[in-house]
Design a protein around this motif. Sequence first.
Motif, PDB file in Angstrom:
ATOM      1  N   LEU A 197      16.307  -0.451  -8.156  1.00  0.00           N
ATOM      2  CA  LEU A 197      15.355  -1.404  -8.738  1.00  0.00           C
ATOM      3  C   LEU A 197      15.359  -1.315 -10.264  1.00  0.00           C
ATOM      4  O   LEU A 197      15.322  -2.345 -10.959  1.00  0.00           O
ATOM      5  N   ASN A 198      15.430  -0.098 -10.779  1.00  0.00           N
ATOM      6  CA  ASN A 198      15.430   0.100 -12.234  1.00  0.00           C
ATOM      7  C   ASN A 198      16.648  -0.536 -12.897  1.00  0.00           C
ATOM      8  O   ASN A 198      16.574  -0.999 -14.035  1.00  0.00           O
ATOM      9  N   ASN A 199      17.775  -0.570 -12.179  1.00  0.00           N
ATOM     10  CA  ASN A 199      18.985  -1.210 -12.725  1.00  0.00           C
ATOM     11  C   ASN A 199      18.823  -2.724 -12.836  1.00  0.00           C
ATOM     12  O   ASN A 199      19.435  -3.368 -13.687  1.00  0.00           O
ATOM     13  N   ILE A 200      17.984  -3.281 -11.950  1.00  0.00           N
ATOM     14  CA  ILE A 200      17.775  -4.731 -11.950  1.00  0.00           C
ATOM     15  C   ILE A 200      16.592  -5.111 -12.835  1.00  0.00           C
ATOM     16  O   ILE A 200      16.667  -6.043 -13.638  1.00  0.00           O
ATOM     17  N   LYS A 201      15.497  -4.372 -12.692  1.00  0.00           N
ATOM     18  CA  LYS A 201      14.281  -4.616 -13.467  1.00  0.00           C
ATOM     19  C   LYS A 201      13.789  -3.273 -14.004  1.00  0.00           C
ATOM     20  O   LYS A 201      13.137  -2.526 -13.261  1.00  0.00           O
ATOM     21  N   PRO A 202      14.098  -2.926 -15.237  1.00  0.00           N
ATOM     22  CA  PRO A 202      13.712  -1.621 -15.780  1.00  0.00           C
ATOM     23  C   PRO A 202      12.225  -1.312 -15.562  1.00  0.00           C
ATOM     24  O   PRO A 202      11.360  -2.161 -15.781  1.00  0.00           O
ATOM     25  N   ILE A 203      11.962  -0.071 -15.077  1.00  0.00           N
ATOM     26  CA  ILE A 203      10.591   0.354 -14.765  1.00  0.00           C
ATOM     27  C   ILE A 203      10.139   1.319 -15.861  1.00  0.00           C
ATOM     28  O   ILE A 203      10.672   2.435 -15.982  1.00  0.00           O
ATOM     29  N   SER A 253       0.853  -1.195   0.000  1.00  0.00           N
ATOM     30  CA  SER A 253       0.000   0.000   0.000  1.00  0.00           C
ATOM     31  C   SER A 253       0.887   1.242   0.000  1.00  0.00           C
ATOM     32  O   SER A 253       2.086   1.163   0.302  1.00  0.00           O
ATOM     33  N   ASP A 254       0.297   2.389  -0.316  1.00  0.00           N
ATOM     34  CA  ASP A 254       1.036   3.655  -0.302  1.00  0.00           C
ATOM     35  C   ASP A 254       1.576   3.952   1.101  1.00  0.00           C
ATOM     36  O   ASP A 254       2.729   4.368   1.261  1.00  0.00           O
ATOM     37  N   ASP A 255       0.746   3.710   2.126  1.00  0.00           N
ATOM     38  CA  ASP A 255       1.159   3.986   3.504  1.00  0.00           C
ATOM     39  C   ASP A 255       2.342   3.097   3.914  1.00  0.00           C
ATOM     40  O   ASP A 255       3.295   3.583   4.542  1.00  0.00           O
ATOM     41  N   LEU A 256       2.281   1.819   3.559  1.00  0.00           N
ATOM     42  CA  LEU A 256       3.384   0.914   3.913  1.00  0.00           C
ATOM     43  C   LEU A 256       4.655   1.255   3.140  1.00  0.00           C
ATOM     44  O   LEU A 256       5.759   1.128   3.662  1.00  0.00           O
ATOM     45  N   ALA A 257       4.494   1.700   1.904  1.00  0.00           N
ATOM     46  CA  ALA A 257       5.667   2.118   1.117  1.00  0.00           C
ATOM     47  C   ALA A 257       6.396   3.243   1.841  1.00  0.00           C
ATOM     48  O   ALA A 257       7.623   3.249   1.953  1.00  0.00           O
ATOM     49  N   ARG A 258       5.638   4.199   2.383  1.00  0.00           N
ATOM     50  CA  ARG A 258       6.232   5.323   3.109  1.00  0.00           C
ATOM     51  C   ARG A 258       6.866   4.856   4.426  1.00  0.00           C
ATOM     52  O   ARG A 258       7.909   5.361   4.831  1.00  0.00           O
ATOM     53  N   LYS A 259       6.224   3.903   5.099  1.00  0.00           N
ATOM     54  CA  LYS A 259       6.787   3.379   6.345  1.00  0.00           C
ATOM     55  C   LYS A 259       8.098   2.641   6.097  1.00  0.00           C
ATOM     56  O   LYS A 259       9.045   2.745   6.868  1.00  0.00           O
ATOM     57  N   ILE A 260       8.147   1.880   5.023  1.00  0.00           N
ATOM     58  CA  ILE A 260       9.334   1.073   4.748  1.00  0.00           C
ATOM     59  C   ILE A 260      10.481   1.936   4.221  1.00  0.00           C
ATOM     60  O   ILE A 260      11.599   1.879   4.730  1.00  0.00           O
ATOM     61  N   VAL A 261      10.217   2.739   3.216  1.00  0.00           N
ATOM     62  CA  VAL A 261      11.282   3.474   2.531  1.00  0.00           C
ATOM     63  C   VAL A 261      11.611   4.791   3.231  1.00  0.00           C
ATOM     64  O   VAL A 261      12.765   5.216   3.247  1.00  0.00           O
ATOM     65  N   GLY A 262      10.615   5.418   3.799  1.00  0.00           N
ATOM     66  CA  GLY A 262      10.901   6.549   4.673  1.00  0.00           C
ATOM     67  C   GLY A 262      10.748   7.928   4.077  1.00  0.00           C
ATOM     68  O   GLY A 262       9.865   8.673   4.454  1.00  0.00           O
ATOM     69  N   ASN A 263      11.596   8.291   3.143  1.00  0.00           N
ATOM     70  CA  ASN A 263      11.547   9.662   2.623  1.00  0.00           C
ATOM     71  C   ASN A 263      11.870   9.679   1.134  1.00  0.00           C
ATOM     72  O   ASN A 263      12.220   8.649   0.539  1.00  0.00           O
ATOM     73  N   LYS A 264      11.750  10.861   0.550  1.00  0.00           N
ATOM     74  CA  LYS A 264      11.916  10.993  -0.905  1.00  0.00           C
ATOM     75  C   LYS A 264      13.322  10.620  -1.356  1.00  0.00           C
ATOM     76  O   LYS A 264      13.511   9.996  -2.397  1.00  0.00           O
ATOM     77  N   GLU A 265      14.317  10.986  -0.549  1.00  0.00           N
ATOM     78  CA  GLU A 265      15.703  10.685  -0.918  1.00  0.00           C
ATOM     79  C   GLU A 265      15.935   9.174  -1.015  1.00  0.00           C
ATOM     80  O   GLU A 265      16.502   8.674  -1.991  1.00  0.00           O
ATOM     81  N   LYS A 266      15.473   8.444   0.006  1.00  0.00           N
ATOM     82  CA  LYS A 266      15.662   6.987  -0.010  1.00  0.00           C
ATOM     83  C   LYS A 266      14.759   6.319  -1.048  1.00  0.00           C
ATOM     84  O   LYS A 266      15.114   5.296  -1.632  1.00  0.00           O
ATOM     85  N   ALA A 267      13.581   6.911  -1.276  1.00  0.00           N
ATOM     86  CA  ALA A 267      12.683   6.382  -2.303  1.00  0.00           C
ATOM     87  C   ALA A 267      13.337   6.468  -3.683  1.00  0.00           C
ATOM     88  O   ALA A 267      13.248   5.543  -4.490  1.00  0.00           O
ATOM     89  N   THR A 268      14.003   7.594  -3.924  1.00  0.00           N
ATOM     90  CA  THR A 268      14.711   7.774  -5.200  1.00  0.00           C
ATOM     91  C   THR A 268      15.844   6.762  -5.333  1.00  0.00           C
ATOM     92  O   THR A 268      16.014   6.127  -6.380  1.00  0.00           O
ATOM     93  N   GLU A 269      16.618   6.607  -4.255  1.00  0.00           N
ATOM     94  CA  GLU A 269      17.725   5.636  -4.264  1.00  0.00           C
ATOM     95  C   GLU A 269      17.193   4.231  -4.530  1.00  0.00           C
ATOM     96  O   GLU A 269      17.754   3.473  -5.332  1.00  0.00           O
ATOM     97  N   TYR A 270      16.101   3.876  -3.864  1.00  0.00           N
ATOM     98  CA  TYR A 270      15.502   2.552  -4.021  1.00  0.00           C
ATOM     99  C   TYR A 270      15.064   2.321  -5.473  1.00  0.00           C
ATOM    100  O   TYR A 270      15.365   1.279  -6.075  1.00  0.00           O
TER     101      TYR A 270
END
Length: 299
Positions: free
Chosen positions: A30-36, A9-26
């Motif tokens: 992921l895109n390097n492994i499985k292109p999005i 869910s959107d809420d769990l995504a925010r809980k797990i990843v935390g903030n915009k900086e880490k979301a971008t890094e994540y």
Amino acid sequence: MEYIKSKLSDDLARKIVGNKEKATEYLLCLNNIKPISSLKFKTISRGKNAGKKVLDLNTKELWKVIVDSWDYEVSKKIIRDIFKKTDKYKSGKEADNAMEVLIKEWQSLKLGDIAWPFSQGAFDEFVQRVNSEKENGFIKDEKVKVAAVKYRRIKEINTVRNDFIETLIFEKNNNILPTLSHRRGVDFFINGVSFDQKVAKSPTNEFKRHFKDEWRKEAIKKPELVAEYLYKYQDEGRFGADPRLLVVYIDEDVSIDKIREIINNTDLNNPIEINFTYKHKVQGEKNYKVPCFVILLHN
């Protein structure tokens, strides 16, 4: 209880990843492994980063892409790798040296046993008790000063120990996905199920009163009973019947080596099932059943 193996869910995504900086890094990992295909990029045209390609997503789009592209096994590995770069993980890895320094400082200050001088939130009560004693004001001042120093230092020791414990738990089981944020409610996902880590200074006063002189032996023998008491006698204002990973201090002066030994011998794949009855002020008695892990820290 939240489950993230099949979807996010959107809420769990925010809980797990935390903030915009880490979301971008994540997402970049992921895109390097499985292109999005839904990722949008732009090229910076000015400044020291001119020519650099960066994500071109607003905040809402960022979290939507994380939810839509979620792949539990791949995502878990990426998030575990990001967690290894955090200050919390680094603090946990350096805990041996940090604890050695803190213990030596405690001993050099001649503070006695490593134990709480008063309960959290009970400083006023402690001072009133000191004031009621038949001693002069200077002696009372000294008692309060020593207690305050002990309290600050034991909080510092516990922060290092808790980071160490979290790091050991993380490294114990590759099926643990840590959250990168500090939002209340979820600290780990174990085999895809959310668990909130709670640290308790004892098995509860009710447990001690019930078992009297045998409380320590009973706690070590029956960790599931300790968990039941912690659920049953929690404060209603912070009540929760969610899956928890309980870290319970039976002894306050547990060494780093002993903590490592205990966690290495703990099963962090198969939670125990806790059944408890809670007496709510308005709803009355209600029965609950929750999965739970219990780690008892003792010498």
